[in-house]
Design a protein around this motif. Sequence first.
Motif, PDB file in Angstrom:
ATOM      1  N   LEU A  42       0.844  -1.189   0.000  1.00 47.12           N
ATOM      2  CA  LEU A  42       0.000   0.000   0.000  1.00 47.12           C
ATOM      3  C   LEU A  42       0.883   1.245   0.000  1.00 47.12           C
ATOM      4  O   LEU A  42       2.037   1.191   0.431  1.00 47.12           O
ATOM      5  CB  LEU A  42      -0.881   0.021   1.253  1.00 47.12           C
ATOM      6  N   PRO A  43       0.344   2.366  -0.458  1.00 54.30           N
ATOM      7  CA  PRO A  43       1.097   3.616  -0.346  1.00 54.30           C
ATOM      8  C   PRO A  43       1.504   3.880   1.103  1.00 54.30           C
ATOM      9  O   PRO A  43       0.804   3.487   2.032  1.00 54.30           O
ATOM     10  CB  PRO A  43       0.111   4.676  -0.849  1.00 54.30           C
ATOM     11  N   ARG A  44       2.632   4.521   1.274  1.00 51.41           N
ATOM     12  CA  ARG A  44       3.260   4.863   2.562  1.00 51.41           C
ATOM     13  C   ARG A  44       3.968   3.681   3.218  1.00 51.41           C
ATOM     14  O   ARG A  44       4.472   3.808   4.312  1.00 51.41           O
ATOM     15  CB  ARG A  44       2.256   5.511   3.511  1.00 51.41           C
ATOM     16  N   MET A  45       3.978   2.520   2.546  1.00 47.88           N
ATOM     17  CA  MET A  45       4.750   1.385   3.050  1.00 47.88           C
ATOM     18  C   MET A  45       6.136   1.420   2.415  1.00 47.88           C
ATOM     19  O   MET A  45       6.344   2.087   1.407  1.00 47.88           O
ATOM     20  CB  MET A  45       4.066   0.068   2.707  1.00 47.88           C
ATOM     21  N   GLN A  46       7.069   0.699   3.003  1.00 48.29           N
ATOM     22  CA  GLN A  46       8.411   0.607   2.452  1.00 48.29           C
ATOM     23  C   GLN A  46       8.605  -0.681   1.680  1.00 48.29           C
ATOM     24  O   GLN A  46       8.063  -1.723   2.061  1.00 48.29           O
ATOM     25  CB  GLN A  46       9.458   0.638   3.572  1.00 48.29           C
ATOM     26  N   VAL A  47       9.380  -0.593   0.604  1.00 56.97           N
ATOM     27  CA  VAL A  47       9.885  -1.758  -0.099  1.00 56.97           C
ATOM     28  C   VAL A  47      11.395  -1.592  -0.164  1.00 56.97           C
ATOM     29  O   VAL A  47      11.905  -0.474  -0.136  1.00 56.97           O
ATOM     30  CB  VAL A  47       9.298  -1.912  -1.526  1.00 56.97           C
ATOM     31  N   VAL A  48      12.095  -2.702  -0.220  1.00 57.40           N
ATOM     32  CA  VAL A  48      13.555  -2.655  -0.274  1.00 57.40           C
ATOM     33  C   VAL A  48      14.005  -3.259  -1.587  1.00 57.40           C
ATOM     34  O   VAL A  48      13.612  -4.373  -1.944  1.00 57.40           O
ATOM     35  CB  VAL A  48      14.181  -3.424   0.916  1.00 57.40           C
ATOM     36  N   LEU A  49      14.806  -2.509  -2.312  1.00 52.25           N
ATOM     37  CA  LEU A  49      15.412  -3.004  -3.541  1.00 52.25           C
ATOM     38  C   LEU A  49      16.791  -3.534  -3.182  1.00 52.25           C
ATOM     39  O   LEU A  49      17.580  -2.840  -2.549  1.00 52.25           O
ATOM     40  CB  LEU A  49      15.535  -1.879  -4.571  1.00 52.25           C
ATOM     41  N   GLU A  50      17.084  -4.791  -3.572  1.00 56.52           N
ATOM     42  CA  GLU A  50      18.390  -5.385  -3.305  1.00 56.52           C
ATOM     43  C   GLU A  50      18.830  -6.191  -4.505  1.00 56.52           C
ATOM     44  O   GLU A  50      18.017  -6.607  -5.322  1.00 56.52           O
ATOM     45  CB  GLU A  50      18.388  -6.328  -2.099  1.00 56.52           C
ATOM     46  N   GLY A  51      20.128  -6.403  -4.576  1.00 56.54           N
ATOM     47  CA  GLY A  51      20.647  -7.294  -5.592  1.00 56.54           C
ATOM     48  C   GLY A  51      21.210  -6.619  -6.826  1.00 56.54           C
ATOM     49  O   GLY A  51      21.760  -7.284  -7.690  1.00 56.54           O
ATOM     50  N   THR A  52      21.106  -5.300  -6.920  1.00 53.03           N
ATOM     51  CA  THR A  52      21.667  -4.634  -8.095  1.00 53.03           C
ATOM     52  C   THR A  52      23.156  -4.359  -7.922  1.00 53.03           C
ATOM     53  O   THR A  52      23.851  -4.121  -8.892  1.00 53.03           O
ATOM     54  CB  THR A  52      20.952  -3.289  -8.401  1.00 53.03           C
ATOM     55  N   GLY A  53      23.604  -4.366  -6.661  1.00 58.11           N
ATOM     56  CA  GLY A  53      25.007  -4.062  -6.391  1.00 58.11           C
ATOM     57  C   GLY A  53      25.348  -2.598  -6.627  1.00 58.11           C
ATOM     58  O   GLY A  53      26.506  -2.250  -6.818  1.00 58.11           O
ATOM     59  N   THR A  54      24.328  -1.737  -6.628  1.00 58.80           N
ATOM     60  CA  THR A  54      24.541  -0.310  -6.855  1.00 58.80           C
ATOM     61  C   THR A  54      23.966   0.496  -5.696  1.00 58.80           C
ATOM     62  O   THR A  54      23.387  -0.064  -4.764  1.00 58.80           O
ATOM     63  CB  THR A  54      23.854   0.155  -8.159  1.00 58.80           C
ATOM     64  N   GLU A  55      24.092   1.808  -5.785  1.00 53.39           N
ATOM     65  CA  GLU A  55      23.524   2.686  -4.760  1.00 53.39           C
ATOM     66  C   GLU A  55      22.001   2.669  -4.762  1.00 53.39           C
ATOM     67  O   GLU A  55      21.373   3.197  -3.851  1.00 53.39           O
ATOM     68  CB  GLU A  55      24.033   4.115  -4.966  1.00 53.39           C
ATOM     69  N   PHE A  56      21.393   2.072  -5.787  1.00 53.09           N
ATOM     70  CA  PHE A  56      19.937   1.970  -5.820  1.00 53.09           C
ATOM     71  C   PHE A  56      19.416   0.942  -4.814  1.00 53.09           C
ATOM     72  O   PHE A  56      18.235   0.939  -4.494  1.00 53.09           O
ATOM     73  CB  PHE A  56      19.447   1.610  -7.231  1.00 53.09           C
ATOM     74  N   ASP A  57      20.281   0.054  -4.319  1.00 54.91           N
ATOM     75  CA  ASP A  57      19.871  -0.933  -3.315  1.00 54.91           C
ATOM     76  C   ASP A  57      19.624  -0.216  -1.988  1.00 54.91           C
ATOM     77  O   ASP A  57      20.565   0.122  -1.270  1.00 54.91           O
ATOM     78  CB  ASP A  57      20.961  -2.001  -3.121  1.00 54.91           C
ATOM     79  N   GLN A  58      18.368   0.041  -1.694  1.00 56.09           N
ATOM     80  CA  GLN A  58      18.000   0.748  -0.465  1.00 56.09           C
ATOM     81  C   GLN A  58      16.494   0.666  -0.273  1.00 56.09           C
ATOM     82  O   GLN A  58      15.784   0.102  -1.102  1.00 56.09           O
ATOM     83  CB  GLN A  58      18.454   2.211  -0.518  1.00 56.09           C
ATOM     84  N   ALA A  59      16.012   1.247   0.805  1.00 56.38           N
ATOM     85  CA  ALA A  59      14.574   1.271   1.094  1.00 56.38           C
ATOM     86  C   ALA A  59      13.925   2.427   0.336  1.00 56.38           C
ATOM     87  O   ALA A  59      14.513   3.497   0.193  1.00 56.38           O
ATOM     88  CB  ALA A  59      14.345   1.437   2.589  1.00 56.38           C
ATOM     89  N   TYR A  60      12.710   2.180  -0.141  1.00 60.08           N
ATOM     90  CA  TYR A  60      11.928   3.176  -0.857  1.00 60.08           C
ATOM     91  C   TYR A  60      10.537   3.236  -0.241  1.00 60.08           C
ATOM     92  O   TYR A  60      10.000   2.216   0.183  1.00 60.08           O
ATOM     93  CB  TYR A  60      11.792   2.814  -2.341  1.00 60.08           C
ATOM     94  N   TRP A  61       9.939   4.411  -0.227  1.00 60.09           N
ATOM     95  CA  TRP A  61       8.583   4.595   0.259  1.00 60.09           C
ATOM     96  C   TRP A  61       7.629   4.573  -0.925  1.00 60.09           C
ATOM     97  O   TRP A  61       7.787   5.344  -1.865  1.00 60.09           O
ATOM     98  CB  TRP A  61       8.451   5.924   0.994  1.00 60.09           C
ATOM     99  N   ILE A  62       6.630   3.706  -0.873  1.00 62.97           N
ATOM    100  CA  ILE A  62       5.656   3.591  -1.957  1.00 62.97           C
ATOM    101  C   ILE A  62       4.730   4.810  -1.914  1.00 62.97           C
ATOM    102  O   ILE A  62       4.193   5.143  -0.867  1.00 62.97           O
ATOM    103  CB  ILE A  62       4.820   2.308  -1.818  1.00 62.97           C
ATOM    104  N   ASP A  63       4.559   5.447  -3.081  1.00 59.58           N
ATOM    105  CA  ASP A  63       3.575   6.526  -3.131  1.00 59.58           C
ATOM    106  C   ASP A  63       2.456   6.263  -4.126  1.00 59.58           C
ATOM    107  O   ASP A  63       1.445   6.958  -4.103  1.00 59.58           O
ATOM    108  CB  ASP A  63       4.214   7.899  -3.350  1.00 59.58           C
ATOM    109  N   GLU A  64       2.591   5.246  -4.981  1.00 62.40           N
ATOM    110  CA  GLU A  64       1.499   4.874  -5.890  1.00 62.40           C
ATOM    111  C   GLU A  64       1.480   3.368  -6.091  1.00 62.40           C
ATOM    112  O   GLU A  64       2.528   2.754  -6.238  1.00 62.40           O
ATOM    113  CB  GLU A  64       1.683   5.503  -7.268  1.00 62.40           C
TER     114      GLU A  64
END
Length: 105
Positions: free
Chosen positions: A45-67
Amino acid sequence: PQRYVYVVPNLTPDAALQLAQRRLAELTRHERVLTAEMPGDLALLPRMQVVLEGTGTEFDQAYWIDEVDRHLTVSGGFTQNIRARNASVGSQTTSPADLVQQGGV
């Protein structure tokens, strides 16, 4: 919304607006946006966090869902598209012009 307050004396309204626009550009330059299409999941749901992992880049981090856009089709089944940012949904900035008018810069 998250608000940043900078106290800089003796600025004209135009100079304050220019400073606010520069600071806004600095802050948003470091924000990252993640979009993903995936199997549908009613738990996200919006306002929840998802974590991107496995890219081996600075993009691997927590993100807040807005849509979250969900779709159900015969050919594709139940899918969803999400849009998330690495800053809290509550960190949306106020327009620099609004801050100057409110006396916030």
